[in-house]
Design a protein around this motif. Structure first.
Motif, PDB file in Angstrom:
ATOM      1  N   HIS A   9      21.686  44.664  57.150  1.00 40.26           N
ATOM      2  CA  HIS A   9      22.023  43.266  56.861  1.00 40.26           C
ATOM      3  C   HIS A   9      21.002  42.413  57.576  1.00 40.26           C
ATOM      4  CE1 HIS A   9      25.864  44.120  55.002  1.00 40.26           C
ATOM      5  NE2 HIS A   9      26.047  45.031  55.948  1.00 40.26           N
ATOM      6  N   LYS A  10      20.575  41.361  56.916  1.00 41.26           N
ATOM      7  CA  LYS A  10      19.539  40.524  57.500  1.00 41.26           C
ATOM      8  C   LYS A  10      19.973  39.068  57.478  1.00 41.26           C
ATOM      9  CE  LYS A  10      14.641  41.060  57.155  1.00 41.26           C
ATOM     10  NZ  LYS A  10      13.966  41.747  58.121  1.00 41.26           N
ATOM     11  N   ILE A  11      19.562  38.343  58.468  1.00 43.27           N
ATOM     12  CA  ILE A  11      19.747  36.891  58.454  1.00 43.27           C
ATOM     13  C   ILE A  11      18.728  36.343  57.438  1.00 43.27           C
ATOM     14  CG2 ILE A  11      19.415  34.850  59.925  1.00 43.27           C
ATOM     15  CD1 ILE A  11      20.740  36.518  62.153  1.00 43.27           C
ATOM     16  N   ALA A  34      12.555  33.333  68.963  1.00 43.45           N
ATOM     17  CA  ALA A  34      12.008  33.574  67.613  1.00 43.45           C
ATOM     18  C   ALA A  34      10.570  34.057  67.694  1.00 43.45           C
ATOM     19  CB  ALA A  34      12.094  32.285  66.801  1.00 43.45           C
ATOM     20  N   SER A  35       9.786  33.347  68.506  1.00 41.61           N
ATOM     21  CA  SER A  35       8.428  33.766  68.877  1.00 41.61           C
ATOM     22  C   SER A  35       8.363  33.605  70.388  1.00 41.61           C
ATOM     23  CB  SER A  35       7.376  32.840  68.271  1.00 41.61           C
ATOM     24  OG  SER A  35       7.267  33.030  66.886  1.00 41.61           O
ATOM     25  N   ARG A  36       7.430  34.303  71.020  1.00 41.43           N
ATOM     26  CA  ARG A  36       7.271  34.061  72.456  1.00 41.43           C
ATOM     27  C   ARG A  36       6.636  32.697  72.678  1.00 41.43           C
ATOM     28  NH1 ARG A  36       6.050  39.549  71.343  1.00 41.43           N
ATOM     29  NH2 ARG A  36       7.330  40.817  72.726  1.00 41.43           N
ATOM     30  N   LEU A  63       1.703  41.452  59.759  1.00 40.84           N
ATOM     31  CA  LEU A  63       2.938  41.434  58.963  1.00 40.84           C
ATOM     32  C   LEU A  63       4.033  40.693  59.711  1.00 40.84           C
ATOM     33  CD1 LEU A  63       2.993  45.108  57.594  1.00 40.84           C
ATOM     34  CD2 LEU A  63       2.078  43.042  56.512  1.00 40.84           C
ATOM     35  N   GLY A  64       4.852  39.933  58.985  1.00 43.95           N
ATOM     36  CA  GLY A  64       5.895  39.118  59.630  1.00 43.95           C
ATOM     37  C   GLY A  64       5.227  38.147  60.585  1.00 43.95           C
ATOM     38  N   CYS A  65       4.166  37.478  60.093  1.00 46.24           N
ATOM     39  CA  CYS A  65       3.286  36.664  60.960  1.00 46.24           C
ATOM     40  C   CYS A  65       3.957  35.385  61.430  1.00 46.24           C
ATOM     41  CB  CYS A  65       1.996  36.334  60.225  1.00 46.24           C
ATOM     42  SG  CYS A  65       2.288  35.338  58.726  1.00 46.24           S
ATOM     43  N   ILE A  84       1.223  37.846  56.444  1.00 44.49           N
ATOM     44  CA  ILE A  84       2.238  37.899  55.380  1.00 44.49           C
ATOM     45  C   ILE A  84       3.609  37.634  55.997  1.00 44.49           C
ATOM     46  CG2 ILE A  84       3.333  39.333  53.597  1.00 44.49           C
ATOM     47  CD1 ILE A  84       0.786  40.904  53.308  1.00 44.49           C
ATOM     48  N   ASP A  85       4.348  36.714  55.378  1.00 39.24           N
ATOM     49  CA  ASP A  85       5.707  36.422  55.844  1.00 39.24           C
ATOM     50  C   ASP A  85       6.480  35.843  54.660  1.00 39.24           C
ATOM     51  OD1 ASP A  85       6.859  35.915  59.010  1.00 39.24           O
ATOM     52  OD2 ASP A  85       8.031  35.070  57.350  1.00 39.24           O
ATOM     53  N   PHE A  86       7.797  36.024  54.668  1.00 38.63           N
ATOM     54  CA  PHE A  86       8.572  35.467  53.550  1.00 38.63           C
ATOM     55  C   PHE A  86       9.295  34.174  53.911  1.00 38.63           C
ATOM     56  CE2 PHE A  86      12.763  38.240  53.770  1.00 38.63           C
ATOM     57  CZ  PHE A  86      12.957  37.825  55.090  1.00 38.63           C
ATOM     58  N   ALA A 110       5.276  36.305  51.066  1.00 38.09           N
ATOM     59  CA  ALA A 110       5.704  37.514  50.355  1.00 38.09           C
ATOM     60  C   ALA A 110       6.619  38.330  51.256  1.00 38.09           C
ATOM     61  CB  ALA A 110       4.492  38.346  49.956  1.00 38.09           C
ATOM     62  N   ASP A 111       7.391  39.185  50.607  1.00 36.49           N
ATOM     63  CA  ASP A 111       8.309  40.085  51.311  1.00 36.49           C
ATOM     64  C   ASP A 111       7.576  41.389  51.605  1.00 36.49           C
ATOM     65  OD1 ASP A 111      10.344  41.979  51.902  1.00 36.49           O
ATOM     66  OD2 ASP A 111      11.811  40.769  50.825  1.00 36.49           O
ATOM     67  N   VAL A 112       7.493  41.751  52.870  1.00 37.55           N
ATOM     68  CA  VAL A 112       6.714  42.954  53.235  1.00 37.55           C
ATOM     69  C   VAL A 112       7.315  44.235  52.654  1.00 37.55           C
ATOM     70  CG1 VAL A 112       5.781  41.963  55.362  1.00 37.55           C
ATOM     71  CG2 VAL A 112       7.905  43.281  55.450  1.00 37.55           C
ATOM     72  N   ARG A 113       8.578  44.163  52.181  1.00 36.06           N
ATOM     73  CA  ARG A 113       9.168  45.361  51.571  1.00 36.06           C
ATOM     74  C   ARG A 113       8.526  45.661  50.224  1.00 36.06           C
ATOM     75  NH1 ARG A 113      15.201  43.309  52.786  1.00 36.06           N
ATOM     76  NH2 ARG A 113      14.116  41.412  52.163  1.00 36.06           N
TER      77      ARG A 113
END
Ligand SMILES: C[S@@+](CC[C@H](N)C(=O)[O-])C[C@H]1O[C@@H](n2cnc3c(N)ncnc32)[C@H](O)[C@@H]1O
Length: 270
Positions: A9-11, A34-36, A63-65, A84-86, A110-113
């Motif tokens: 499950h994802k937020i 969320a980020s450092r 990824l997930g930048c 890449i990040d959604f 984009a979705d990295v999946r």
């Protein structure tokens, strides 16, 4: 891992309003949630640039930048980055920064999946524990495609949450926090959090119930995190095609403490 793991499950980080509120949290210098904070990211980027890349200009896949806090700093040190990040708000912010600061960064929403990562990279990175939020077979597929995206001699940097920190997340007591505004709502609200830890599958689940005054409806969000032992992290990287990785205790290259929050796997495609 051949078995199909429990549902992840994802937020909804990619939902426009959520993503706009999340961007605020990414840029906040009050916490590292969320980020450092910038001071920490600067240290990580110094280590990646100096130690992992030996200061050699490199084509980097991030990824997930998020809002590009790592990619933009790496570009300032002479590298060329694809992020890449959604999250639409994060990608818009990252693109605006790249344009204003004339950085060699390209950002893809984009979705990295499912995204095509491209190829010819000298470094593929996925940091800050997001890999733990994917079902195990999905994480394996992503790391496999990171391998494919790298040229020969290219390096993978995976920063995972440690087994202990995922277990802590799932084992924490219920909590209730009142906020005037935050990640789950722009207005006043209360977040009731409950968590569960399933030791046999190594899975932590969190449930957040968001209650807003004057609204009958309670919004529920769920998040699943998958824990990996050190050996499982080595296997995740090796099964993607890489030689067995070196593990570090942080993105500054610290030796591995087993009770730390984070674990960094580095390996070079031979
Ligand atoms: C914890 S944040 C870290 C952001 C960035 N790496 C940093 O450290 O500043 C995780 C990021 O992964 C992104 N993300 C999560 N799942 C994703 C997916 N399936 N496809 C693309 N991005 C994703 C989120 O939108 C978020 O920006």
């Amino acid at each position: 891992v051949s078995e199909v793991s429990p549902a992840a499950h994802k937020i909804p980080w990619n939902e426009p309003d959520f993503s706009r509120r999340m961007l605020r949290e990414h840029l906040s210098q009050d916490h590292d949630a969320a980020s450092r904070r910038e001071v920490g990211i600067d240290r990580h980027v110094d280590w990646i640039h100096g130690h992992v890349l030996a200061e050699t200009p490199t084509r980097i896949l991030d990824l997930g930048c998020g809002p590009g806090l790592y990619a933009s700093r790496l570009a300032e040190r002479g590298h060329t980055c694809v992020g890449i990040d959604f999250s639409p708000a994060s990608i818009e912010y990252a693109r605006e920064q790249a344009r204003k600061r004339e950085l060699r960064c390209e950002y893809r929403l984009a979705d990295v999946r499912q995204a095509d990562f491209g190829d010819g990279f000298g470094l593929a990175m996925f940091v800050f524990g997001e890999v733990n939020a994917f079902a195990r077979e999905v994480a394996q597929d992503i790391v496999g495609r990171m391998f494919e995206s790298l040229e020969s001699g290219g390096v993978v940097v995976l920063e995972m949450s440690s087994h202990a920190s995922v277990e802590r997340t799932g084992s924490g007591p219920p909590s209730s926090v009142e906020r005037t505004s935050g990640l789950f709502s722009d207005g006043p609200h209360r977040v009731d959090r409950t968590a569960q830890w399933d030791a046999s599958s190594g899975v932590a689940s969190q449930r957040f119930e968001v209650v807003e005054p004057g609204r009958d409806e309670v919004c529920e969000y769920r998040e699943t995190l998958f824990a990996y032992t050190d050996d499982e992290i080595r296997a995740l990287v090796s099964q993607a095609g890489f030689p067995s990785p070196t593990l570090y205790g942080s993105l500054c290259g610290d030796a591995l403490p087993h009770d730390g929050d984070t674990l960094v796997a580095v390996s070079r495609k031979s």
